[in-house]
Write a protein that holds these residues in place. Structure first.
Motif, PDB file in Angstrom:
ATOM      1  N   ASP A 204       0.856  -1.183   0.000  1.00 31.56           N
ATOM      2  CA  ASP A 204       0.000   0.000   0.000  1.00 31.56           C
ATOM      3  C   ASP A 204       0.893   1.235   0.000  1.00 31.56           C
ATOM      4  OD1 ASP A 204      -2.232   1.557  -0.057  1.00 31.56           O
ATOM      5  OD2 ASP A 204      -3.058   0.858   1.851  1.00 31.56           O
ATOM      6  N   MET A 205       0.292   2.364  -0.331  1.00 30.11           N
ATOM      7  CA  MET A 205       1.074   3.594  -0.473  1.00 30.11           C
ATOM      8  C   MET A 205       0.185   4.800  -0.225  1.00 30.11           C
ATOM      9  SD  MET A 205       3.472   4.455  -3.741  1.00 30.11           S
ATOM     10  CE  MET A 205       4.883   5.546  -3.611  1.00 30.11           C
ATOM     11  N   ASP A 206       0.774   5.844   0.332  1.00 32.08           N
ATOM     12  CA  ASP A 206       0.032   7.075   0.599  1.00 32.08           C
ATOM     13  C   ASP A 206       1.018   8.227   0.638  1.00 32.08           C
ATOM     14  OD1 ASP A 206      -2.080   8.783   1.215  1.00 32.08           O
ATOM     15  OD2 ASP A 206      -2.962   7.362   2.633  1.00 32.08           O
ATOM     16  N   THR A 207       0.495   9.435   0.788  1.00 33.83           N
ATOM     17  CA  THR A 207       1.341  10.609   0.950  1.00 33.83           C
ATOM     18  C   THR A 207       0.932  11.360   2.210  1.00 33.83           C
ATOM     19  OG1 THR A 207      -0.120  11.981  -0.422  1.00 33.83           O
ATOM     20  CG2 THR A 207       1.762  10.938  -1.522  1.00 33.83           C
ATOM     21  N   VAL A 208       1.906  12.080   2.755  1.00 31.67           N
ATOM     22  CA  VAL A 208       1.675  12.961   3.900  1.00 31.67           C
ATOM     23  C   VAL A 208       2.119  14.358   3.487  1.00 31.67           C
ATOM     24  CG1 VAL A 208       2.357  13.515   6.250  1.00 31.67           C
ATOM     25  CG2 VAL A 208       1.936  11.146   5.617  1.00 31.67           C
ATOM     26  N   ILE A 209       1.259  15.335   3.691  1.00 28.15           N
ATOM     27  CA  ILE A 209       1.536  16.704   3.300  1.00 28.15           C
ATOM     28  C   ILE A 209       1.865  17.544   4.529  1.00 28.15           C
ATOM     29  CG2 ILE A 209       0.646  18.785   2.181  1.00 28.15           C
ATOM     30  CD1 ILE A 209       0.977  16.466   0.262  1.00 28.15           C
ATOM     31  N   GLN A 210       2.961  18.286   4.449  1.00 29.64           N
ATOM     32  CA  GLN A 210       3.280  19.305   5.445  1.00 29.64           C
ATOM     33  C   GLN A 210       3.106  20.672   4.787  1.00 29.64           C
ATOM     34  OE1 GLN A 210       7.218  18.648   6.985  1.00 29.64           O
ATOM     35  NE2 GLN A 210       6.762  16.610   7.753  1.00 29.64           N
ATOM     36  N   HIS A 211       2.399  21.563   5.461  1.00 28.69           N
ATOM     37  CA  HIS A 211       2.130  22.893   4.914  1.00 28.69           C
ATOM     38  C   HIS A 211       2.402  23.926   6.005  1.00 28.69           C
ATOM     39  CE1 HIS A 211       0.192  26.272   2.923  1.00 28.69           C
ATOM     40  NE2 HIS A 211      -0.035  25.511   1.846  1.00 28.69           N
ATOM     41  N   SER A 212       3.055  25.002   5.618  1.00 31.33           N
ATOM     42  CA  SER A 212       3.445  26.021   6.606  1.00 31.33           C
ATOM     43  C   SER A 212       2.241  26.670   7.275  1.00 31.33           C
ATOM     44  CB  SER A 212       4.325  27.084   5.944  1.00 31.33           C
ATOM     45  OG  SER A 212       3.655  27.686   4.849  1.00 31.33           O
ATOM     46  N   ASP A 213       1.109  26.749   6.584  1.00 37.85           N
ATOM     47  CA  ASP A 213      -0.087  27.321   7.212  1.00 37.85           C
ATOM     48  C   ASP A 213      -0.605  26.431   8.342  1.00 37.85           C
ATOM     49  OD1 ASP A 213       0.132  29.324   5.387  1.00 37.85           O
ATOM     50  OD2 ASP A 213      -1.735  28.914   4.320  1.00 37.85           O
ATOM     51  N   LEU A 214      -0.240  25.145   8.305  1.00 42.10           N
ATOM     52  CA  LEU A 214      -0.666  24.199   9.332  1.00 42.10           C
ATOM     53  C   LEU A 214       0.407  23.939  10.374  1.00 42.10           C
ATOM     54  CD1 LEU A 214      -2.323  21.559   6.966  1.00 42.10           C
ATOM     55  CD2 LEU A 214      -3.438  23.467   8.132  1.00 42.10           C
ATOM     56  N   HIS A 215       1.662  23.949   9.939  1.00 40.67           N
ATOM     57  CA  HIS A 215       2.751  23.518  10.806  1.00 40.67           C
ATOM     58  C   HIS A 215       3.735  24.628  11.153  1.00 40.67           C
ATOM     59  CE1 HIS A 215       1.498  19.857   8.471  1.00 40.67           C
ATOM     60  NE2 HIS A 215       1.370  19.430   9.712  1.00 40.67           N
ATOM     61  N   GLY A 216       3.504  25.836  10.658  1.00 36.94           N
ATOM     62  CA  GLY A 216       4.412  26.942  10.946  1.00 36.94           C
ATOM     63  C   GLY A 216       5.556  27.021   9.951  1.00 36.94           C
ATOM     64  N   MET A 217       6.236  28.147   9.944  1.00 31.82           N
ATOM     65  CA  MET A 217       7.269  28.419   8.952  1.00 31.82           C
ATOM     66  C   MET A 217       8.659  27.956   9.362  1.00 31.82           C
ATOM     67  SD  MET A 217       6.086  29.810   6.193  1.00 31.82           S
ATOM     68  CE  MET A 217       7.506  30.632   5.466  1.00 31.82           C
ATOM     69  N   GLU A 218       8.896  27.719  10.663  1.00 29.26           N
ATOM     70  CA  GLU A 218      10.264  27.489  11.119  1.00 29.26           C
ATOM     71  C   GLU A 218      10.941  26.339  10.389  1.00 29.26           C
ATOM     72  OE1 GLU A 218      12.851  26.393  15.132  1.00 29.26           O
ATOM     73  OE2 GLU A 218      10.667  26.528  15.247  1.00 29.26           O
ATOM     74  N   GLY A 219      10.255  25.209  10.299  1.00 30.31           N
ATOM     75  CA  GLY A 219      10.852  24.045   9.664  1.00 30.31           C
ATOM     76  C   GLY A 219      11.169  24.272   8.205  1.00 30.31           C
TER      77      GLY A 219
END
Length: 276
Positions: A204-219
């Motif tokens: 099986d396969m999937d994707t995970v999205i990180q977005h600065s509006d959700l997780h902040g800009m620092e990373g």
């Protein structure tokens, strides 16, 4: 000392040891909630025996320990400096709960059929022989046990605003450089085939999205830190014009109130057959 057979060596990173460790921490924490949600969906449960491959400074390890209070966690790392950092950070966790192993993912030295679940996060893009590594993990999994690989594919890297026009061409050059050293920054698209070659089923396969509006800009600011690109300029992998444009783009990204970024990570899961 077992062979590293990997393109990653923290002694060679552009940011230096302490800054790289901090970057890895922020990178882990941005996506952990979603990644753990998917790990549970793939079958990870409290009470399982869990193996983490390429555990590094142990930020994922720490989250696993807290999220799975009844599980036994084994964290495997070949780099002695990173392993020392991990042991120092997590010295307060009882040894019955967490075990550190200094070994290679190609030859772990762990017993056959020992683990219910294995996790490899941002490891396979660096490996010279990923199928060999997947087969070694297969060996130490119990029948019915699962391996989840969390990794990248630069072909679906993400999006940045203000737009960095030359970023795709620079990423392509960095991918070619890593391929020349034996790694693969396009490993995400290869994961189902790789797992099948190693004997896994029920893929099986999937994707995970990180977005600065959700997780902040620092990373994201750490990801696009111009100092990370300087080593590639010094080695001639990117030219002076590209480096200067990246520097300007990084400044624009850091200073724009409208800036945002999105990054895509791939998760692939395979199961060791019940009868094998």
């Amino acid at each position: 000392m077992k062979a590293r057979n990997s393109t990653y060596n923290i002694d060679n990173v552009a940011l230096g040891f302490e800054e790289e460790v901090e970057r890895l921490k922020v990178q882990t924490m941005m996506g952990w909630d979603k990644e753990f949600r998917n790990l549970q969906w793939y079958g990870l449960q409290d009470g399982m025996s869990v193996l983490e491959l390429g555990s590094g400074p142990s930020f994922v390890t720490e989250q696993l320990v807290h999220s799975l209070p009844e599980s036994e966690i084994t964290a495997l790392e070949i780099d002695q400096k990173l392993l020392a950092e991990a042991k120092n950070r997590l010295h307060h966790i009882p040894s019955s709960k967490l075990r550190f192993v200094h070994s290679s993912v190609y030859d772990t030295g762990l017993p056959d059929h020992s683990y219910d679940f294995a996790i490899a996060r941002l490891l396979f893009l660096h490996l010279h022989n990923p199928v060999e590594a997947a087969r070694e993990i297969y060996r130490v999994l119990r029948p019915g046990g699962k391996l989840v690989i969390i990794d990248i594919d630069d072909g679906i890297f993400g999006a940045v605003s203000p737009n960095m026009d030359l970023l795709p061409s620079v990423i392509k050059k960095l991918a070619e450089h890593q391929a020349a050293k034996g790694g693969n920054r396009y490993i995400g698209r290869r994961l189902p085939r790789l797992l099948a070659q190693a004997g896994y089923v029920d893929l099986d396969m999937d994707t995970v999205i990180q977005h600065s509006d959700l997780h902040g800009m620092e990373g994201f600011k750490r990801q696009f830190d111009i100092n990370r690109f300087r080593v590639f300029y010094n080695k001639g992998i990117i030219n002076e014009e590209e480096y200067e444009q990246l520097q300007q783009a990084s400044e624009n990204f850091n200073n724009s109130p409208e800036a945002y970024a999105m990054m895509t990570f791939v998760m692939a899961c395979g199961k060791k057959p019940e009868h094998c």
